[in-house]
Design a protein around this motif. Structure first.
Motif, PDB file in Angstrom:
ATOM      1  N   PRO A 160      -7.338   0.488  -5.751  1.00 22.86           N
ATOM      2  CA  PRO A 160      -6.254  -0.608  -5.438  1.00 22.86           C
ATOM      3  C   PRO A 160      -6.811  -1.795  -4.657  1.00 22.86           C
ATOM      4  O   PRO A 160      -6.244  -2.976  -4.901  1.00 22.86           O
ATOM      5  CB  PRO A 160      -5.279   0.330  -4.524  1.00 22.86           C
ATOM      6  CG  PRO A 160      -5.661   1.659  -4.835  1.00 22.86           C
ATOM      7  CD  PRO A 160      -7.008   1.971  -5.261  1.00 22.86           C
ATOM      8  N   GLY A 161      -7.874  -1.537  -3.896  1.00 29.33           N
ATOM      9  CA  GLY A 161      -8.297  -2.887  -3.312  1.00 29.33           C
ATOM     10  C   GLY A 161      -8.949  -3.780  -4.414  1.00 29.33           C
ATOM     11  O   GLY A 161      -8.662  -4.895  -4.059  1.00 29.33           O
ATOM     12  N   ASP A 294     -12.653  -1.956  -1.403  1.00 24.58           N
ATOM     13  CA  ASP A 294     -12.777  -0.534  -1.365  1.00 24.58           C
ATOM     14  C   ASP A 294     -14.103   0.120  -1.107  1.00 24.58           C
ATOM     15  O   ASP A 294     -14.595   1.258  -1.792  1.00 24.58           O
ATOM     16  CB  ASP A 294     -12.177   0.232  -2.494  1.00 24.58           C
ATOM     17  CG  ASP A 294     -10.673   0.288  -2.128  1.00 24.58           C
ATOM     18  OD1 ASP A 294     -10.281   0.653  -1.048  1.00 24.58           O
ATOM     19  OD2 ASP A 294      -9.811   0.120  -3.159  1.00 24.58           O
ATOM     20  N   GLN A 326      -8.139   0.311   1.219  1.00 17.93           N
ATOM     21  CA  GLN A 326      -6.749   1.060   1.384  1.00 17.93           C
ATOM     22  C   GLN A 326      -6.794   2.084   2.421  1.00 17.93           C
ATOM     23  O   GLN A 326      -7.823   2.389   2.782  1.00 17.93           O
ATOM     24  CB  GLN A 326      -6.230   1.666   0.098  1.00 17.93           C
ATOM     25  CG  GLN A 326      -7.227   2.847  -0.536  1.00 17.93           C
ATOM     26  CD  GLN A 326      -6.987   3.480  -1.515  1.00 17.93           C
ATOM     27  OE1 GLN A 326      -7.307   2.838  -2.619  1.00 17.93           O
ATOM     28  NE2 GLN A 326      -6.218   4.525  -1.633  1.00 17.93           N
ATOM     29  N   TRP A 361      -1.309  -7.980   2.199  1.00 20.94           N
ATOM     30  CA  TRP A 361      -1.250  -6.485   2.323  1.00 20.94           C
ATOM     31  C   TRP A 361       0.049  -6.099   1.724  1.00 20.94           C
ATOM     32  O   TRP A 361       1.026  -6.749   1.384  1.00 20.94           O
ATOM     33  CB  TRP A 361      -1.327  -5.963   3.740  1.00 20.94           C
ATOM     34  CG  TRP A 361      -0.103  -6.242   4.563  1.00 20.94           C
ATOM     35  CD1 TRP A 361       0.121  -7.299   5.181  1.00 20.94           C
ATOM     36  CD2 TRP A 361       1.177  -5.330   4.753  1.00 20.94           C
ATOM     37  NE1 TRP A 361       1.411  -7.270   5.915  1.00 20.94           N
ATOM     38  CE2 TRP A 361       2.010  -6.182   5.719  1.00 20.94           C
ATOM     39  CE3 TRP A 361       1.322  -4.269   4.202  1.00 20.94           C
ATOM     40  CZ2 TRP A 361       3.108  -5.473   5.893  1.00 20.94           C
ATOM     41  CZ3 TRP A 361       2.684  -3.788   4.585  1.00 20.94           C
ATOM     42  CH2 TRP A 361       3.598  -4.614   5.352  1.00 20.94           C
ATOM     43  N   ILE A 364       0.515   0.591  -1.728  1.00 21.66           N
ATOM     44  CA  ILE A 364      -0.370   0.738  -2.963  1.00 21.66           C
ATOM     45  C   ILE A 364       0.661   0.639  -4.308  1.00 21.66           C
ATOM     46  O   ILE A 364       0.333  -0.172  -5.292  1.00 21.66           O
ATOM     47  CB  ILE A 364      -1.289   1.922  -2.928  1.00 21.66           C
ATOM     48  CG1 ILE A 364      -2.441   1.766  -1.876  1.00 21.66           C
ATOM     49  CG2 ILE A 364      -1.971   2.548  -4.204  1.00 21.66           C
ATOM     50  CD1 ILE A 364      -3.079   3.049  -1.535  1.00 21.66           C
ATOM     51  N   ASN A 370       0.880   4.330   1.210  1.00 28.01           N
ATOM     52  CA  ASN A 370      -0.111   3.837   2.145  1.00 28.01           C
ATOM     53  C   ASN A 370      -0.528   2.383   1.618  1.00 28.01           C
ATOM     54  O   ASN A 370      -0.134   1.916   0.610  1.00 28.01           O
ATOM     55  CB  ASN A 370      -1.391   4.699   1.996  1.00 28.01           C
ATOM     56  CG  ASN A 370      -1.289   6.027   2.589  1.00 28.01           C
ATOM     57  OD1 ASN A 370      -0.939   6.053   3.855  1.00 28.01           O
ATOM     58  ND2 ASN A 370      -1.244   7.055   1.858  1.00 28.01           N
ATOM     59  N   GLU A 371      -0.802   1.565   2.817  1.00 24.05           N
ATOM     60  CA  GLU A 371      -1.212   0.243   2.443  1.00 24.05           C
ATOM     61  C   GLU A 371      -2.627   0.075   1.815  1.00 24.05           C
ATOM     62  O   GLU A 371      -3.422   0.809   2.064  1.00 24.05           O
ATOM     63  CB  GLU A 371      -0.975  -0.405   3.965  1.00 24.05           C
ATOM     64  CG  GLU A 371       0.225  -0.189   4.582  1.00 24.05           C
ATOM     65  CD  GLU A 371      -0.071   0.768   5.807  1.00 24.05           C
ATOM     66  OE1 GLU A 371      -0.725   1.633   5.580  1.00 24.05           O
ATOM     67  OE2 GLU A 371       0.266   0.337   6.944  1.00 24.05           O
ATOM     68  N   VAL A 372      -2.573  -1.222   1.158  1.00 27.99           N
ATOM     69  CA  VAL A 372      -3.727  -1.895   0.860  1.00 27.99           C
ATOM     70  C   VAL A 372      -3.901  -3.193   1.290  1.00 27.99           C
ATOM     71  O   VAL A 372      -2.843  -3.762   1.446  1.00 27.99           O
ATOM     72  CB  VAL A 372      -3.942  -1.680  -0.780  1.00 27.99           C
ATOM     73  CG1 VAL A 372      -2.974  -2.470  -1.359  1.00 27.99           C
ATOM     74  CG2 VAL A 372      -5.397  -2.288  -0.945  1.00 27.99           C
TER      75      VAL A 372
END
Length: 382
Positions: A160-161, A294, A326, A361, A364, A370-372
């Motif tokens: 995801p990053g 990531d 992430q 940000w 995901i 959750n955050e990335v």
């Protein structure tokens, strides 16, 4: 399994080492990341439910929330790998399946395509096609490569990053993007000299090159030879452009991608960059940016990565770091002996005297709230 010959003992030690790494990854899967809390924000235009931003304070953090742009799309498909039997040239045999990852380009119907060993993890969003690879029990062909690890194996898939960094830089939103992010978009599209650490299959580096940057992509030797470099060639301009001269600071085998250039070279963060990059002092001194996506999920990877970055900071005139990653906080949180947390990463950078600013940000995806994050990091000048 003991073998009387030295090479037998070496193989045994390598297997023990790999088993230890496998245990670490198994522990991570057995202790999944904690979900963050949701809260409702209300502004003058509308109410919206959004994720809690980074735990350390950042100026204007809610305004940095950046949903996926509608014009950016990704998908995957499977490509069957064939080879011809050495005994019968007319007989075609199936050797396995490769995952092909595609992402769209700004203001174009074209795409960039990357061959991966495994499907992406948490990258695709709703209505994007995912590849369903069959479990065949194939042995990792790079298992015994020198310097290759199970952590390195994650470089053969997309995370995801990488998506957030490509979205935020190459798909501008001038109305909502913060001034620093807009400045980065202009810099990358205007021929910036970029060093990428942990390039993996090459999604970010190739995307930045297509957008106009000059990018040197780096990763472990196994990844560069078997993924990064082949994928750059896959997305390069046709041979008719081979007479074009690449920028002098890039290796001679650099390829033209879109408006920019890209090349790759092997880099191990446990070895000083000076020993691995040709014309090191000249290259590093004139860099505009370092990028990494990531790359900081394991604790043992964090310090070698930051030491490599610091090596550039000490010699560069003005390079800054774009870092995306992430949240993968396990149940042990900051007490985990194997895995990083958002707080750990940010505090470690601040202790080094680096200024940290969150540029963008988001969650995901719907399946993983959750955050990335995308951060700008720069050394604080005296």
């Amino acid at each position: 399994f003991l073998h009387p010959k030295p090479q037998g003992i070496i193989i045994l030690l390598m297997l023990v080492s790999r088993s230890t790494q496998l245990l670490v990854i198994f522990q991570y899967r057995q202790n999944p990341p904690k979900h963050f809390s949701l809260r409702t924000m209300t502004n003058s235009n509308h109410a919206m439910t959004t994720a809690t931003p980074p735990s350390l304070p950042f100026k204007g953090e809610q305004s940095r929330h950046r949903p996926p742009p509608e014009s950016f799309r990704c998908d995957e498909f499977l490509e069957t790998r064939h080879y011809t039997s050495s005994d019968n040239e007319d007989e075609e045999n199936i050797s396995g399946q490769a995952v092909m990852f595609r992402c769209s380009l700004p203001d174009s119907d074209e795409t960039l395509t990357f061959k991966c060993l495994e499907p992406s993890c948490g990258v695709l969003i709703e209505k994007e096609t995912a590849a369903q690879k069959e479990e065949t029990g194939e042995v990792d062909p790079f298992f015994f490569d020198s310097g290759y690890t199970l952590a390195g194996k994650t470089g053969f898939q997309v995370w995801p990053g990488s998506r957030l960094m490509v979205e935020a830089i190459t798909f501008p939103n001038p109305i909502n993007d913060c001034p620093k992010l807009i400045e980065w978009q202009k810099k990358i599209s205007s021929g910036a000299r970029v060093l990428e650490l942990g390039s993996g299959v090459g999604v970010v580096g190739a995307s930045f090159a297509h957008y106009g940057a000059q990018v040197l992509l780096t990763d472990l030797k196994t990844l560069v030879q078997n993924s990064t470099q082949p994928n750059l060639k896959r997305n390069a301009y046709p041979e008719t452009f081979s007479e074009l001269e690449p920028p002098s600071w890039l290796p001679h085998d650099a390829v033209k991608i879109g408006k920019g250039w890209a090349a790759s070279t092997a880099v191990d963060w446990n070895i000083h960059l000076k020993e691995q990059i040709d014309n090191f002092e000249t290259v590093v001194k004139n860099l505009d940016a370092i990028i990494a996506s990531d790359c900081v999920w394991l604790l043992k990877m964090m310090e070698p990565l930051f030491e490599t970055i610091n090596c550039v900071f000490e010699r560069s005139r003005h390079a800054k770091l774009l870092l995306s990653f992430q949240r993968r906080d396990t149940k042990e949180g900051n007490n985990s002996v194997n895995f990083t947390t958002v707080d750990r990463v940010l505090i470690t950078m601040q202790r080094r005297g680096w200024a940290v600013d969150c540029l963008a940000w988001r969650q995901i995806n719907k399946a993983d709230p959750n955050e990335v994050f995308l951060f700008e990091i720069a050394p604080v000048k005296d």
